[in-house]
Design an enzyme around this catalytic site. Structure first.
Site, PDB file in Angstrom:
ATOM      1  N   HIS A   7      39.254  43.437  40.223  1.00 32.54           N
ATOM      2  CA  HIS A   7      38.591  42.445  39.367  1.00 32.54           C
ATOM      3  C   HIS A   7      37.445  41.769  40.103  1.00 32.54           C
ATOM      4  O   HIS A   7      37.387  41.744  41.349  1.00 32.54           O
ATOM      5  CB  HIS A   7      39.605  41.391  38.918  1.00 32.54           C
ATOM      6  CG  HIS A   7      40.226  40.642  40.071  1.00 32.54           C
ATOM      7  ND1 HIS A   7      39.595  39.614  40.739  1.00 32.54           N
ATOM      8  CD2 HIS A   7      41.424  40.785  40.686  1.00 32.54           C
ATOM      9  CE1 HIS A   7      40.359  39.156  41.701  1.00 32.54           C
ATOM     10  NE2 HIS A   7      41.477  39.857  41.701  1.00 32.54           N
ATOM     11  N   ARG A  82      42.260  37.091  35.583  1.00 33.03           N
ATOM     12  CA  ARG A  82      41.051  37.592  36.247  1.00 33.03           C
ATOM     13  C   ARG A  82      40.876  39.094  36.050  1.00 33.03           C
ATOM     14  O   ARG A  82      39.746  39.581  35.914  1.00 33.03           O
ATOM     15  CB  ARG A  82      41.070  37.233  37.727  1.00 33.03           C
ATOM     16  CG  ARG A  82      42.323  37.693  38.499  1.00 33.03           C
ATOM     17  CD  ARG A  82      42.408  36.923  39.809  1.00 33.03           C
ATOM     18  NE  ARG A  82      43.518  37.313  40.671  1.00 33.03           N
ATOM     19  CZ  ARG A  82      44.743  36.796  40.606  1.00 33.03           C
ATOM     20  NH1 ARG A  82      45.027  35.919  39.657  1.00 33.03           N
ATOM     21  NH2 ARG A  82      45.671  37.157  41.463  1.00 33.03           N
ATOM     22  N   GLU A 109      49.054  41.167  40.896  1.00 33.55           N
ATOM     23  CA  GLU A 109      48.854  40.947  42.320  1.00 33.55           C
ATOM     24  C   GLU A 109      50.183  40.660  43.011  1.00 33.55           C
ATOM     25  O   GLU A 109      51.152  40.206  42.393  1.00 33.55           O
ATOM     26  CB  GLU A 109      47.871  39.781  42.535  1.00 33.55           C
ATOM     27  CG  GLU A 109      47.567  39.424  43.975  1.00 33.55           C
ATOM     28  CD  GLU A 109      46.997  40.579  44.791  1.00 33.55           C
ATOM     29  OE1 GLU A 109      47.727  41.585  44.985  1.00 33.55           O
ATOM     30  OE2 GLU A 109      45.846  40.478  45.259  1.00 33.55           O
ATOM     31  N   HIS A 204      44.135  44.364  41.307  1.00 33.39           N
ATOM     32  CA  HIS A 204      43.945  43.365  42.344  1.00 33.39           C
ATOM     33  C   HIS A 204      43.878  44.001  43.726  1.00 33.39           C
ATOM     34  O   HIS A 204      44.237  45.170  43.903  1.00 33.39           O
ATOM     35  CB  HIS A 204      45.100  42.364  42.284  1.00 33.39           C
ATOM     36  CG  HIS A 204      45.260  41.748  40.933  1.00 33.39           C
ATOM     37  ND1 HIS A 204      44.666  40.563  40.567  1.00 33.39           N
ATOM     38  CD2 HIS A 204      45.936  42.188  39.836  1.00 33.39           C
ATOM     39  CE1 HIS A 204      44.962  40.298  39.315  1.00 33.39           C
ATOM     40  NE2 HIS A 204      45.727  41.268  38.848  1.00 33.39           N
TER      41      HIS A 204
END
Length: 270
Positions: A7, A82, A109, A204
């Site tokens: 991201h 995100r 993440e 991530h």
């Protein structure tokens, strides 16, 4: 073809925080990175490059040659804001929209436990460089677990109430992330690649380190040294035996990506 994309920069990235399951949005820079990634993807996906004349400029007076057959694109993202924001920008900007777009918590993440939301500089100062690096970069060592108050705070959010209980632990080692990402690849990505589709995964720094570890068969040392910069598409193609060619994939903008990866390494890593 498998394309992985970390991201764009989040507000927590910009603030130098241990982000993990903290659901931070993209920063202004992160939004720009997502748009730049979309431009790179449109140049790279089969059938999307505009026809050109012998001079390299777009053809204006001649009929365009038929575009090569373009494989369907399926997009996967984590459930964190995100990554979803980045995926939405990419999906809206692709010249050939994805045939599917789905969020899977296994791409989330890594959970940094009690370090979540803390300043990286403060953690380094409190615990020392060796421990700081071990928590960030090792495969087997997990940060201190969340206490009840912090865990309950995250468990009570709309995000985690909507996900399976396994989506929120009190802490994770990277080896835990590798296990869940490996299952995601086996169940959701491998069948699409076997059918000749293109898969785009937006996730991530650590969940994509885990993904690369599985695809490339990385050693613990290679995983420790791997840094994936924000907003830089990394492309994997596979030979008839299912092995990545080349090893480690290829960045669409290798000069910018490798410079950003070096900066990450100097800051302590992804």
């Amino acid at each position: 073809m498998l394309i992985v994309l970390r991201h764009g920069q989040s507000t927590a990235n910009a603030a130098g925080l241990f982000t993990g399951v903290l659901d931070a949005p993209l920063s202004d820079q992160g939004i720009r990175e997502a748009h730049t990634a979309t431009v790179l993807l449109n140049l790279a996906l089969p059938g999307e490059r505009p026809p050109t004349t012998g001079t390299g400029s777009p053809a204006m007076t001649t009929a365009p040659a038929p575009a090569p057959a373009a494989a369907p694109v399926t997009l996967f993202t984590s459930t964190l804001t995100r990554a979803r924001q980045t995926a939405a920008i990419v999906a809206a900007g692709l010249a050939r929209p994805p045939v599917g777009c789905d969020a899977d918590w296994r791409l989330n993440e890594r959970n940094y436990g009690a370090l979540t939301g803390r300043s990286k500089d403060d953690v380094r100062a409190e615990f020392g460089e060796e421990q700081f690096v071990a928590w960030r970069r090792s495969v087997a060592e997990a940060p201190p677990a969340m206490g009840d108050l912090l865990y309950d705070e995250f468990a009570g959010t709309a995000l985690f109430r909507a996900l399976p209980a396994a989506a929120l632990n009190r802490t994770e080692a990277l080896s835990d992330v590798i296990t869940r990402v490996d299952a995601f690849l086996t169940e959701r990505v491998d069948p699409l690649l076997a059918c000749g589709e293109t898969v785009l995964v937006v996730a991530h720094g650590n969940s994509l380190r885990a993904l690369c570890a599985v695809i490339d068969g990385l050693s613990d040392g290679q995983i420790r040294d791997l840094n994936l910069p924000t907003g830089q598409p990394l492309v994997y193609r596979f030979n008839a035996r299912g092995r990545p060619v080349p090893f480690g994939g290829r960045y669409l903008d290798s000069v910018t990506a490798l410079a950003a990866a070096l900066t990450l390494a100097n800051e302590g890593g992804t």
